[in-house]
Every structure is written in C-alpha cells, then in structure tokens.
Design a protein around this motif. Structure first.
Motif, PDB file in Angstrom:
ATOM      1  N   ILE A  94       0.856  -1.191   0.000  1.00 30.61           N
ATOM      2  CA  ILE A  94       0.000   0.000   0.000  1.00 30.61           C
ATOM      3  C   ILE A  94       0.885   1.230   0.000  1.00 30.61           C
ATOM      4  CG2 ILE A  94      -1.751   1.288   1.271  1.00 30.61           C
ATOM      5  CD1 ILE A  94      -1.383  -2.354   2.016  1.00 30.61           C
ATOM      6  N   TYR A  95       0.569   2.179  -0.884  1.00 31.05           N
ATOM      7  CA  TYR A  95       1.279   3.469  -0.902  1.00 31.05           C
ATOM      8  C   TYR A  95       0.536   4.417   0.030  1.00 31.05           C
ATOM      9  CZ  TYR A  95       3.093   7.953  -2.463  1.00 31.05           C
ATOM     10  OH  TYR A  95       3.650   9.204  -2.498  1.00 31.05           O
ATOM     11  N   THR A  96       1.265   4.992   1.003  1.00 32.95           N
ATOM     12  CA  THR A  96       0.648   5.850   2.006  1.00 32.95           C
ATOM     13  C   THR A  96       0.845   7.326   1.745  1.00 32.95           C
ATOM     14  OG1 THR A  96       2.617   5.821   3.429  1.00 32.95           O
ATOM     15  CG2 THR A  96       1.005   4.057   3.738  1.00 32.95           C
ATOM     16  N   GLY A  97       1.973   7.715   1.151  1.00 32.74           N
ATOM     17  CA  GLY A  97       2.255   9.135   0.928  1.00 32.74           C
ATOM     18  C   GLY A  97       2.535   9.905   2.203  1.00 32.74           C
ATOM     19  N   ILE A  98       2.858   9.203   3.294  1.00 33.01           N
ATOM     20  CA  ILE A  98       3.071   9.877   4.578  1.00 33.01           C
ATOM     21  C   ILE A  98       4.331  10.736   4.551  1.00 33.01           C
ATOM     22  CG2 ILE A  98       3.636   9.464   7.015  1.00 33.01           C
ATOM     23  CD1 ILE A  98       1.797   7.045   6.924  1.00 33.01           C
ATOM     24  N   ALA A  99       5.411  10.201   4.011  1.00 38.36           N
ATOM     25  CA  ALA A  99       6.696  10.903   4.077  1.00 38.36           C
ATOM     26  C   ALA A  99       6.859  11.926   2.957  1.00 38.36           C
ATOM     27  CB  ALA A  99       7.844   9.895   4.044  1.00 38.36           C
ATOM     28  N   THR A 100       6.462  11.568   1.736  1.00 39.22           N
ATOM     29  CA  THR A 100       6.758  12.427   0.587  1.00 39.22           C
ATOM     30  C   THR A 100       5.517  12.809  -0.203  1.00 39.22           C
ATOM     31  OG1 THR A 100       7.150  10.484  -0.811  1.00 39.22           O
ATOM     32  CG2 THR A 100       9.051  11.408   0.345  1.00 39.22           C
ATOM     33  N   GLY A 101       4.332  12.599   0.336  1.00 41.97           N
ATOM     34  CA  GLY A 101       3.109  12.920  -0.393  1.00 41.97           C
ATOM     35  C   GLY A 101       2.943  14.416  -0.589  1.00 41.97           C
ATOM     36  N   SER A 102       2.219  14.818  -1.666  1.00 38.86           N
ATOM     37  CA  SER A 102       1.992  16.229  -1.955  1.00 38.86           C
ATOM     38  C   SER A 102       0.913  16.786  -1.040  1.00 38.86           C
ATOM     39  CB  SER A 102       1.580  16.408  -3.415  1.00 38.86           C
ATOM     40  OG  SER A 102       0.382  15.699  -3.670  1.00 38.86           O
ATOM     41  N   SER A 103       0.885  18.125  -0.948  1.00 38.12           N
ATOM     42  CA  SER A 103      -0.066  18.804  -0.071  1.00 38.12           C
ATOM     43  C   SER A 103      -0.684  19.968  -0.813  1.00 38.12           C
ATOM     44  CB  SER A 103       0.643  19.289   1.197  1.00 38.12           C
ATOM     45  OG  SER A 103      -0.198  20.125   1.954  1.00 38.12           O
ATOM     46  N   ASN A 146      -6.608   8.734   1.241  1.00 42.70           N
ATOM     47  CA  ASN A 146      -6.994   7.724   0.257  1.00 42.70           C
ATOM     48  C   ASN A 146      -5.760   6.889  -0.094  1.00 42.70           C
ATOM     49  OD1 ASN A 146      -9.665   8.634   0.115  1.00 42.70           O
ATOM     50  ND2 ASN A 146      -9.121  10.218  -1.374  1.00 42.70           N
ATOM     51  N   LEU A 147      -5.515   5.862   0.716  1.00 46.54           N
ATOM     52  CA  LEU A 147      -4.352   5.005   0.506  1.00 46.54           C
ATOM     53  C   LEU A 147      -4.487   4.253  -0.820  1.00 46.54           C
ATOM     54  CD1 LEU A 147      -4.055   3.562   4.126  1.00 46.54           C
ATOM     55  CD2 LEU A 147      -2.933   5.572   3.182  1.00 46.54           C
ATOM     56  N   LYS A 148      -3.379   4.114  -1.517  1.00 47.71           N
ATOM     57  CA  LYS A 148      -3.377   3.461  -2.823  1.00 47.71           C
ATOM     58  C   LYS A 148      -2.772   2.065  -2.697  1.00 47.71           C
ATOM     59  CE  LYS A 148      -4.704   7.395  -4.671  1.00 47.71           C
ATOM     60  NZ  LYS A 148      -4.606   8.216  -3.451  1.00 47.71           N
ATOM     61  N   ILE A 149      -3.535   1.070  -3.096  1.00 47.74           N
ATOM     62  CA  ILE A 149      -3.045  -0.316  -3.091  1.00 47.74           C
ATOM     63  C   ILE A 149      -2.298  -0.537  -4.404  1.00 47.74           C
ATOM     64  CG2 ILE A 149      -3.694  -2.743  -2.989  1.00 47.74           C
ATOM     65  CD1 ILE A 149      -6.199  -1.870  -1.452  1.00 47.74           C
TER      66      ILE A 149
END
Length: 736
Positions: A45-54, A455-458
């Motif tokens: 699962i891709y979480t985007g916690i560390a490098t996700g856009s805002s 919206n976590l991406k599988i």
C-alpha cells in the motif's frame, strides 16, 4: 586444562552425546510428519506519509523523521488493532457462508466442509443469499447479543481461519525500507483464505483510516464554523450599537465634524479678536472726540432722540451680525434668510442716513469759524459712533456664538471617548471574525488535504498463492539435532566445572595443603586398547621410587617405618599397601606389613594383622602392636596401615615415630572441612614431618602427567590430530 582435556571429557560421554541428538531429531520428525502446507500472500500500500503532496503548500511535504515514524506506527497499529482484525474475520466468515459450495479460489472443499459441520442451524438461518451487507449485519447483531454465542466464540477464540488472535498472529506488517510503502503478509493453510483475508484487510483498514482522518478534520471545521457564527453576531451587534449611537447624537462623521468645528472655532476666535480690537479703538476715538466737544454739543449728541436712533441702529446691526456670523460658521443662507439680511442692511443704511441728518440738523455753526471745526468733529464722531455700535453688536453676537461653541465642545468631548470605545469593540470583533474566517479556510484546506492523503493506494493487490511455502521440517530437524548435541555438551561441561571432586594433582594440593607424592589409576572400566597391567606396574614403580628417595639419606641398616592412613573408609589404602608390600618384596627388601584388616599375606611375606582395641589410641610405639616374635629392626621397611582416622581413634605418637606418613586420598570425592580438621592434630605431633598424598583412583588421562603417553594402539591419523592439538607439529616417534 587444554583442548585435549575437553575432547576426552566429551569422548567419555560419547554415548549421551550421540543418543540425545538422534532422539531429539526423531521426536521433531514424528511431531512434524503431518504438518499442513503453508501458503503466503502479500500486498503493498502506498501511504504518501513521508513524501506525499499537499494542497496547503502545493509542494511535497517536508520530511520529518520523528513525525514519519509516528505516522507509520499509527498506521501499523491500526492495521493490527483488534477491532480491524475482528471485522476482517467476521467478513471472511460471511463471505464463506454465502457460498453454496466450495470454490477453489475462495476456500478449499476440506475447510468448507469443516466450517459447515460446526456452524449451527440458527446461524445458517441468518444468511441472506446474494446479499453480503445484509448477512454481515445479521451476523454482527447476532454477535452483539451475548458473549457466548457461536459467532462471538468463533471470532474471539481459537479458530485458525476466523479468530482475531489467529489472524493477528499470522499477519506481518512492515514498512518497506524508508519508502512510503507498507507491506502486509499473511500466512494460511488455504490459498483462497490467504488471499481473501488480505483483500478484506485492505478494504477494512483503508476505510477505517480514512474515516479517522476525515472525522478529525470535520470536528475542526465544525468548531471554527460555530466560532465564526458567534464572532459574526458579536461584530453585527457592535456595528448596530455604533449606528444607534450616531443616530442618537446626530453624528455623520465624528472625526470630520470635530475637525470642522475646531477649525471654525479657531477662525471665529481670530475674527472675534479683530472685532474686539475695532470696538476698543472706536470707543477710544469716541472718548477723544467727545473730550473736544463743548457741553452744548455733548447735550445734543446725548439727547433722547439720538439715543433712540443709536439703539435702533445697534439693534439692526446686532441682527445683521448674527446672520452674517452664522452664515460664515454654518454655511450659506437660504433665500429667505438672504432676503431678511438685505432688508436689515437697507434699514441699517436708512438709520445711518437719518442719524447723519439729525446730527447735521442739530448743529448750525457750519459757516462760522468755530463751526468748521465743530462740523468735522461731529462727522468723525458720527462715523466712529456707527463703527462702535456695529462692533458692539458684533461682540454681543460673538459672545453668543462663543457660548454655543462651548456647549458644542461640552457635548462632543465625552462622545469621542464613547466613540473610541465602540470602535475598539468593533475592531476587536472584526479581527476575531477575520481570524476565525482565516482559520476556517485553513481548516478546510487541511480537510481537503487529509481527504486527499487518506486515500491510501493499493499498488500491489493480494495474489492467489499457487505453491505452498517450502517446509521448515528440515530446518527444524537440523535445529533439533544441534540442540540435542549442544545442551548435553553444555550440561557435561557445566557439571565438570561445578564438580568439587578432587580429581587432579593440582586440586589435591590446593585443597589439602599437602604435596602429592604419587598417583594410582582407576581400573574399574577396562579398556582393551590400554595395557592396564603395565600402567599399574609403572604407577607402583613410581610410588616405590618416591618412597625410596624419601629415605635414601637414612643410615644403612635402619628400619624405615612408613605410616599409611586415610580420612575415610574405602579410600583404597589396604589395596595400595598390599601392592607396595609385594613390590618392595620383589625389590629384595625385607618388608613388614601391619594392617588392621584380616588379609592373607603372599607366600614368603610377613604380614601382621592387629585388632583396634579401646586402648589403641594410647599406644606409644608401633612395636606395641606387634607380638614378641616380630622385631621391626629385622626388616628394611615396615608399612603400618591405620584405620580411617575420622571414624576411629588412633595413636598420634606413631606419626612422630614414623619416618614418613602417606595419606591415601580417593580422587573422585570432595575435600570437606572434616578432612582439614583431621590433619591439624597430626601436624602438631609430627614435628615438621608433613604427610604426603597418594592420589588413588585417578583417571587414566591424568596419569599422562606422570607416565607420559599411555601405551595404546593409535592410528597415524589420530596421532597426527593429537600432535596438532598439542601444537607438536614436527614431533617424531624416534630420531630417524
């Protein structure tokens, strides 16, 4: 101790070291023979916690190591939470109950039949065909009814497919290195259940994670919306209060009005000062002119008619001044006021002309010499009198206007403070409202940002495992075999180091404080590869040689008395004494053996048996125990054996009489405090002749320190290994 010692120690217990690993491996082999196959599936699962856009900054999020770790820990704990796993287990059970028959990609037939066999009919009746949500809702309600029904026990106890405990024990959640990915692995004995459980886990925890994030942001937005309503009401109230204040005090623009009033007041003060100066000047000139008039002239200008005309003119000028002053202060006059002003000016002009004619009529000296001067004075007086009356009227008006200005200032002064207070109130309410509005906008942006990032991406769907994982049976067998060898080895070594038995020469000397004269091997375990007769003979030769050396300085022909004793029974002193006795006889020495035991002496040997009587400890000489037919002086060596000194009384004087005393000590026992105490009395009477030890029952390996390599058949390989372990790389059997 060296490596050879440890090898020999293990070799001594070789049977245990061989049997135990075999038994352990056999036990594991038996227990794992029916071990079920294990299937493993995984998802990412891709979480985007560390490098996700805002959308707040329109840039990638800043990397915060501590915050990122906390966020991943929260996510992993959410996946492994009891609520999440219970929901997964119940949905998996619902999915299987909706099946009419087993499907290979969902559940194996064996497991489906097992499930149908244990599910009661009342639970089966809750199934709504082709309706997952309704069936799940029915099972959930049934589970909540009590804690002992079938569904509750299925989810919370130990079923290997649906129990939350079992599912949690087989779920492995981890972050993929330092990326934004989370990897979830699941292990099961059914490939369909393995992949199905992971799919349901993805579905459940993604929804729960999203709900938690959205609910947090919704609560913040609702809070600011409520605060904005309050701030808006406060602002509206403050503004209405200011409007009402302005309406009640006829204020359009307080600051402009007060500025205008102050400006007009300043202008009026200048004008009033000028009028006052003109009035004073006119009054002064009138006084000068009147001082030049005769009494008759003074009476004429102060007549009733003149005073009436002056009053009328003064009244008209007052009215004119009032209108002009008000027009200058409050703006232009309207048409009616302008017309009235013009009429007043006309009337003032008429009164002035009438006054002038009346003055001229009063004087008839125009043609006389004095009349010329008098006419000029009257003309000047008349002009100054008109100016005086005009200025007088203006001063009266000025006083009224001054009073009006003072009243106006008195009214406006407190209004300013009230106006400031109301404006501050509006400013505070407005800033609060704007701040809340800005916070609401920020909260809504963050809400949208959270909804975007929640919206976590599988990125890798759970796959159906086709092949089972390699069995760990071989690995377990190897581990069991190794443990079966390591544990006994450790126990053997530990017991060896913890054993307080004497065993070696060094221990014997350390514990007793006496020197070891010789050793004698233990012969209980016969080894066909060793020549025990040779070893025993060589050991006796060493003992005999030591005893001979101890007495070689004595006078020739003197008998050598050797006292042999032990602290306890069973130390082997009788056996050793008899062997030494025979050995000395073989050397051609006349030897006498005195023992308290009833033994038969070999043919040609002299052996005397004595009994331990009550007065045994009071005997002063060894000769006292012998019969009269035997004289010690007829022998070269006399061996006297004493009974065990701890459990029997014994004659201490014999230790003083004896040339040497030998303590026979068994190597396989511990040295106790009683042993040490038993030697103290002997040391007191022996006059420096300390006993020496013959260590009996020594292991054959320990005998190598005295006899060298024991005579034994060894292969060249074994001899080479032994030399390598002893670091003897170039040692040969002979000089060639």
């Amino acid at each position: 101790m060296n490596i050879i010692f440890f090898i020999r120690l293990l070799q001594k217990h070789m049977l245990i070291l061989v049997i135990t690993p075999i038994m352990m491996a056999g036990l594991v082999f038996f227990l794992t023979q029916n071990q079920p196959s294990k299937f493993v599936s995984q998802t990412k699962i891709y979480t985007g916690i560390a490098t996700g856009s805002s959308i707040v900054s329109l840039e990638e999020s800043k990397f915060d190591l501590f915050g990122t770790r906390t966020a991943f820990d929260n996510l992993i704990n959410l996946i492994k939470s009891k609520t999440t796993i219970e929901e997964v287990g119940l949905k998996l059970f619902t999915q299987h109950m909706l099946l009419d028959e087993a499907k290979q990609d969902v559940i194996l037939r064996k497991h489906y039949n097992e499930l149908m066999a244990i599910v009661p009919d009342e639970v089966k009746d809750l199934v709504v065909k082709n309706n997952f949500e309704k069936t799940y809702h029915n099972f959930l309600q049934y589970k909540k009814e009590n804690h002992s029904n079938f569904v509750n026990e299925l989810i919370n106890l130990n079923h290997r497919h649906y129990s939350s405990k079992k599912i949690l024990s087989k779920v492995k959640v981890s972050r993929v290195q330092s990326s934004d990915m989370v990897e979830i692995k699941y292990e099961s004995d059914d490939p369909g259940i393995c992949s199905g459980t992971l799919k349901l886990l993805n579905e459940v925890f993604v929804k729960v994670y999203s709900d938690i994030k959205v609910n947090q942001s919704d609560a913040v937005v609702r809070y600011f919306q409520k605060e904005i309503e309050g701030a808006r009401a406060s602002l509206n109230g403050a503004e209405e209060e200011l409007v009402e204040f302005n309406r009640n005090h006829n204020i359009i623009n307080y600051y402009e009005q007060t500025k205008h009033i102050a400006s007009e007041k300043e202008h009026f003060d200048l004008m009033y000062t000028q009028i006052l100066m003109d009035h004073v000047a006119a009054e002064s000139v009138l006084k000068v002119l009147e001082s030049k008039m005769s009494e008759s002239e003074k009476r004429r200008i102060n007549s009733d008619e003149m005073i009436a005309l002056r009053d009328s003119l003064s009244n008209v000028n007052y009215q004119i001044s009032m209108k002009i002053s008000r027009s200058e202060i409050f703006g232009e006059l309207n048409d009616d006021e302008t017309e009235k002003l013009n009429r007043l000016k006309t009337k003032a002009g008429e009164l002035t002309q009438y006054l002038r004619k009346n003055v001229e009529k009063q004087f008839d000296l125009d043609n006389s010499i004095e009349g010329l001067t008098g006419s000029s004075i009257l003309e000047q007086w008349l002009q100054k009198m008109i100016e005086f009356e005009s200025s007088q009227a203006q001063l009266e008006v000025g006083k009224l206007i001054t009073k009006e200005f003072e009243d106006l200032f008195e009214t406006y002064a407190p209004l300013g403070a009230k106006m400031k207070r109301l404006e501050r109130k509006i400013d505070v309410a407005e800033r609060k409202y704007l701040s809340m509005l800005n916070s609401l906008n920020t909260a809504k942006l963050k809400q949208q940002n959270i909804e975007l990032n929640s919206n976590l991406k599988i990125v890798a769907e759970p796959f159906f495992p086709i092949e089972a994982e390699p069995s760990k049976r071989k690995f377990l067998l190897i581990i069991a075999f190794m443990v079966g060898g390591i544990i006994p080895t450790f126990i053997i070594l530990a017991l060896e180091f913890l054993d307080s038995s004497i065993k070696t020469v060094r221990r014997a000397e350390d514990k007793t404080g006496l020197k070891v004269a010789a050793m004698f091997p233990k012969n209980l375990n016969k080894n066909d590869k060793l020549d025990h007769e040779f070893i025993n003979g060589r050991s006796l030769d060493v003992i005999a040689r030591k005893l001979t050396l101890l007495n070689h300085t004595e006078e020739k022909g003197k008998v050598h008395k050797i006292l042999i004793y032990s602290n306890l029974k069973g130390e082997g002193k009788t056996y050793l004494s008899s062997l030494l006795f025979e050995k000395f006889e073989q050397f051609g020495l006349k030897t006498l053996f005195v023992t308290p035991h009833d033994i038969e002496a070999p043919i040609g040997c002299t052996c005397i048996n004595y009994q331990v009587k009550p007065n045994f400890n009071r005997l002063s000489s060894i000769q006292d125990i012998l019969n009269d037919a035997v004289n010690m002086n007829d022998f070269d060596y006399v061996f006297v054996e004493l009974p065990a000194i701890i459990s029997n009384a014994y004659p201490l004087r014999w230790f003083k009489e004896a040339d040497n005393s030998l303590l026979v000590l068994r190597a396989n026992r511990a040295w106790a405090e009683a042993d040490s105490n038993s030697l103290k009395d002997i040391e007191l009477v022996s006059e420096g002749k300390r006993s020496q030890i013959i260590l009996n029952g020594v292991e054959l390996t320990e005998m190598e320190s005295v006899l060298g390599d024991l005579p034994k058949k060894r292969s060249w390989f074994r001899r080479g290994i032994k030399n390598i372990l002893r670091l003897r790389f170039f040692t040969n059997a002979n000089i060639l």
